[in-house]
Design a protein around this motif. Structure first.
Motif, PDB file in Angstrom:
ATOM      1  N   UNK A 184      85.604 -52.644  56.387  1.00  0.00           N
ATOM      2  CA  UNK A 184      85.874 -51.410  57.146  1.00  0.00           C
ATOM      3  C   UNK A 184      84.890 -50.311  56.756  1.00  0.00           C
ATOM      4  N   UNK A 185      84.686 -50.147  55.451  1.00  0.00           N
ATOM      5  CA  UNK A 185      83.771 -49.107  54.956  1.00  0.00           C
ATOM      6  C   UNK A 185      82.359 -49.363  55.467  1.00  0.00           C
ATOM      7  N   UNK A 186      81.899 -50.614  55.384  1.00  0.00           N
ATOM      8  CA  UNK A 186      80.549 -50.929  55.859  1.00  0.00           C
ATOM      9  C   UNK A 186      80.424 -50.700  57.365  1.00  0.00           C
ATOM     10  N   UNK A 187      81.488 -50.999  58.101  1.00  0.00           N
ATOM     11  CA  UNK A 187      81.454 -50.772  59.548  1.00  0.00           C
ATOM     12  C   UNK A 187      81.323 -49.286  59.841  1.00  0.00           C
ATOM     13  N   UNK A 188      82.108 -48.462  59.131  1.00  0.00           N
ATOM     14  CA  UNK A 188      82.023 -47.009  59.312  1.00  0.00           C
ATOM     15  C   UNK A 188      80.615 -46.509  58.982  1.00  0.00           C
ATOM     16  N   UNK A 189      80.040 -47.024  57.884  1.00  0.00           N
ATOM     17  CA  UNK A 189      78.683 -46.612  57.498  1.00  0.00           C
ATOM     18  C   UNK A 189      77.657 -47.050  58.540  1.00  0.00           C
ATOM     19  N   UNK A 190      77.887 -48.198  59.167  1.00  0.00           N
ATOM     20  CA  UNK A 190      76.961 -48.686  60.192  1.00  0.00           C
ATOM     21  C   UNK A 190      76.922 -47.759  61.399  1.00  0.00           C
ATOM     22  N   UNK A 191      78.032 -47.088  61.669  1.00  0.00           N
ATOM     23  CA  UNK A 191      78.082 -46.137  62.792  1.00  0.00           C
ATOM     24  C   UNK A 191      77.659 -44.726  62.381  1.00  0.00           C
ATOM     25  N   UNK A 192      77.284 -44.565  61.111  1.00  0.00           N
ATOM     26  CA  UNK A 192      76.731 -43.277  60.697  1.00  0.00           C
ATOM     27  C   UNK A 192      77.537 -42.493  59.688  1.00  0.00           C
ATOM     28  N   UNK A 193      78.682 -43.002  59.232  1.00  0.00           N
ATOM     29  CA  UNK A 193      79.456 -42.293  58.206  1.00  0.00           C
ATOM     30  C   UNK A 193      78.707 -42.343  56.873  1.00  0.00           C
ATOM     31  N   UNK A 194      78.767 -41.242  56.120  1.00  0.00           N
ATOM     32  CA  UNK A 194      78.208 -41.203  54.765  1.00  0.00           C
ATOM     33  C   UNK A 194      79.322 -41.592  53.805  1.00  0.00           C
ATOM     34  N   UNK A 195      79.120 -42.642  53.014  1.00  0.00           N
ATOM     35  CA  UNK A 195      80.208 -43.155  52.172  1.00  0.00           C
ATOM     36  C   UNK A 195      79.744 -43.268  50.725  1.00  0.00           C
ATOM     37  N   UNK A 196      80.634 -42.908  49.786  1.00  0.00           N
ATOM     38  CA  UNK A 196      80.290 -42.994  48.364  1.00  0.00           C
ATOM     39  C   UNK A 196      81.533 -43.320  47.543  1.00  0.00           C
ATOM     40  N   UNK A 197      81.431 -44.384  46.754  1.00  0.00           N
ATOM     41  CA  UNK A 197      82.489 -44.695  45.792  1.00  0.00           C
ATOM     42  C   UNK A 197      82.157 -44.029  44.468  1.00  0.00           C
ATOM     43  N   UNK A 198      83.100 -44.116  43.525  1.00  0.00           N
ATOM     44  CA  UNK A 198      82.936 -43.484  42.215  1.00  0.00           C
ATOM     45  C   UNK A 198      82.548 -42.009  42.381  1.00  0.00           C
ATOM     46  N   UNK A 199      83.161 -41.363  43.370  1.00  0.00           N
ATOM     47  CA  UNK A 199      82.915 -39.945  43.666  1.00  0.00           C
ATOM     48  C   UNK A 199      84.286 -39.280  43.791  1.00  0.00           C
ATOM     49  N   UNK A 200      84.680 -38.559  42.743  1.00  0.00           N
ATOM     50  CA  UNK A 200      86.043 -38.038  42.633  1.00  0.00           C
ATOM     51  C   UNK A 200      86.141 -36.576  43.078  1.00  0.00           C
TER      52      UNK A 200
END
Length: 568
Positions: A184-200
């Motif tokens: 799901x996260x990769x799909x969102x990023x593929x459509x242009x979402x900026x995503x970051x884990x280990x970011x609190x």
């Protein structure tokens, strides 16, 4: 459309990009609801960001029963709307959105009383099937069937003859919950979402009463970012109240945690061609097929201790063994248990003191301008929850926004999956990878299998299985770090793969091999490799120790004996 790569460089770039310009929507929390919300928002054309304090699905969304189901027991509670909604979502996932990740699974429901129980339970299952078909997305699953005792024992020889007078068999669906969220996260990023884990998120930015952004700490480097957004969606599950407290608001509802534990046992310990569903005095017990294993679960108890690492106690394990053994001809013992995991359900408090009766409905609220909260619900209906959360956020945006389209947005790897599945023998012949391995990869990555094959083509050793965990190829570990956002050894052994619950050694045997495969991708030296392995081994020992403790308090204390992985 090219599927996004979530490697270490992309993570840093995402954090920098989010801090440079105001977003339309910032989603906090990358469980299934948060990831689904990011996908919903970005596919409406909104500038979208997603931040997660740990790893994708590191909380509740990686510790479920792995089922996509309508919730048969909610029919008994007369919650027809919830069941109808969930059955529609189940059909969408199976047929259109994620056929590579969501698969049909049969369940046998043993009947213990002559006459009335078959009529009562049979009517419920018939209604379940009818609601599935009427949703317009339920024709892909076989309908239920009534079985005599002899027929039931033929499909499930593991059952005691005296444990049933007959049975019903019906179908639901299952998936690997953590893999689903990562996709799901990769799909969102593929459509242009900026995503970051280990970011609190460590605080919210305010202008008067309005929330206008968040202060986000990069847990790996200690750096801080100010990310401004017109609307923020709090999708932090059992941490909802904690996140709300950062703005001094408890919110309009309270989220209560209910602990559910699951046991993983080898396939040969339970002789059956079908899953089982059993009634207990508190809820239901599932025995679910899981590759070369069975998952036995679940419990349902109140939990107010550590949310990050809920612990399974000896009493929890005994409870499940006692109940499943009440119907098994050859009982399970502690020695049969390969893995144990515990998760927390985010339940909306207020309806009842018994957690099994708390609402699985979801709620969306707008407690202060600029902040939307979504909580409750169940895994199967994540897409509806995400839609409702974005609809609420849109009310606070001074612009025209397109309606939700995620009903028609397949996840990464779904497009072309059926054709590749039909061609799996040719793929095996072309690549030299055994057809069973090709099937394994297709059911984990779908049409993204070409990216794994490319890694193996560049380095033939990556086509070899992991030592001590030969269900998985070495390439999958490298791919987890280079493409799927895995930052630590724990991410790979616990969530990108399920080695931590599928092997008797809980993954310690292949830990160093996996860390060495991840090292070049993540820039680790020998010291960090040692640190990752040592941390993982301590985590496994702390979990084993907690599972020897008699109750929640002592189990929690034992589990907290292993600290979280230190930053790089």
């Amino acid at each position: 459309m090219k599927t996004a790569t979530l490697g270490p460089k992309e993570r840093v770039r995402a954090l920098t990009t989010m801090a440079e310009r105001e977003l339309d929507v910032l989603v906090v929390g990358a469980g299934v609801v948060g990831a689904g919300t990011a996908l919903d928002a970005v596919t409406r054309g909104l500038a979208t960001g997603l931040v997660e304090a740990r790893d994708w699905a590191s909380g509740t969304s990686s510790r479920s029963s792995k089922l996509i189901h309508g919730g048969l027991r909610y029919l008994e509670m007369l919650d027809f709307a919830l069941v109808r909604e969930a059955l529609k979502e189940r059909g969408l996932l199976l047929e259109r959105l994620a056929p590579h990740l969501v698969k049909p699974v049969p369940f046998l429901y043993p009947l213990q009383h002559q006459g009335w129980e078959r009529l009562y339970a049979g009517s419920g299952v018939a209604l379940y099937d009818a609601m599935s078909v009427s949703s317009g997305h339920g024709r892909g699953l076989p309908v239920h069937r009534h079985l005599s005792r002899r027929q039931a024992l033929r499909v499930a020889p593991c059952l005691k003859r005296e444990a049933l007078v007959g049975a019903l068999q019906y179908y639901d669906a299952q998936m690997d919950d953590a893999r689903y969220v990562a996709t799901l996260v990769r799909t969102a990023a593929s459509y242009g979402a900026q995503v970051a884990s280990r970011a609190r998120v460590i605080g919210f930015l305010r202008e008067g009463e309005r929330v206008v952004g968040a202060r986000v700490q990069d847990v790996e480097t200690g750096g801080e970012y100010e990310i401004r957004a017109k609307q923020i969606v709090n999708a932090t599950g059992v941490w909802t109240d904690d996140t709300q407290a950062l703005i001094g608001e408890r919110g309009q509802f309270h989220v209560r945690a209910s602990k559910g534990i699951h046991l993983v046992v080898p396939k040969d310990r339970i002789h059956s061609t079908t899953g089982l569903i059993l009634r207990t005095e508190k809820s239901v017990l599932f025995v679910i097929p899981w590759g070369r294993h069975w998952i036995v679960g679940t419990t349902d108890t109140d939990w107010d201790l550590d949310k990050a690492h809920p612990a399974a106690s000896s009493a929890d394990i005994d409870y499940l063994l006692e109940h499943v053994n009440s119907v098994l001809a050859v009982p399970l013992t502690r020695d049969d248990v390969q893995g144990v995991y515990a998760g927390l359900r985010p339940l909306l408090a207020g309806e009842s003191d018994a957690t099994s009766k708390l609402s699985r409905e979801h709620t969306v609220a707008h407690p202060v301008p600029g902040l939307v909260v979504v909580a409750g619900g169940k895994y199967t209906t994540y897409r509806v929850m995400a839609k409702d959360a974005v609809d609420e956020a849109v009310h606070g945006l001074d612009q025209r926004v397109a309606p939700c389209v995620t009903e028609n947005v397949p996840l990464a790897g779904a497009e072309g999956y059926a054709a590749l599945w039909n061609a799996r023998a040719r793929i095996a012949e072309r690549t030299g990878i055994h057809v069973a391995r090709v099937e394994h990869l297709l059911n984990r990555f779908g049409s993204l299998i070409d990216e794994l094959i490319a890694l193996i083509k560049a380095d033939a050793s990556l086509g070899e299985p992991l030592t001590g965990a030969d269900d998985y190829l070495r390439a999958e570990v490298v791919y987890a770090a280079s493409h799927e956002g895995a930052r630590h050894l724990d991410d790979v052994l616990t969530r990108r793969t399920r080695i931590s619950i599928e092997t008797f050694d809980r993954g310690t045997r292949c830990a160093r091999e996996c860390a060495e495969l991840m090292a070049p991708v993540l820039g680790w030296g020998p010291e960090q490799i040692d640190k990752e392995v040592a941390h993982y081994e301590k985590r496994v020992e702390a979990e084993r120790e907690s599972q020897r403790q008699p109750d929640d308090l002592t189990a929690d204390a034992a589990r907290l004996g292993a600290p979280d992985i230190v930053p790089l």
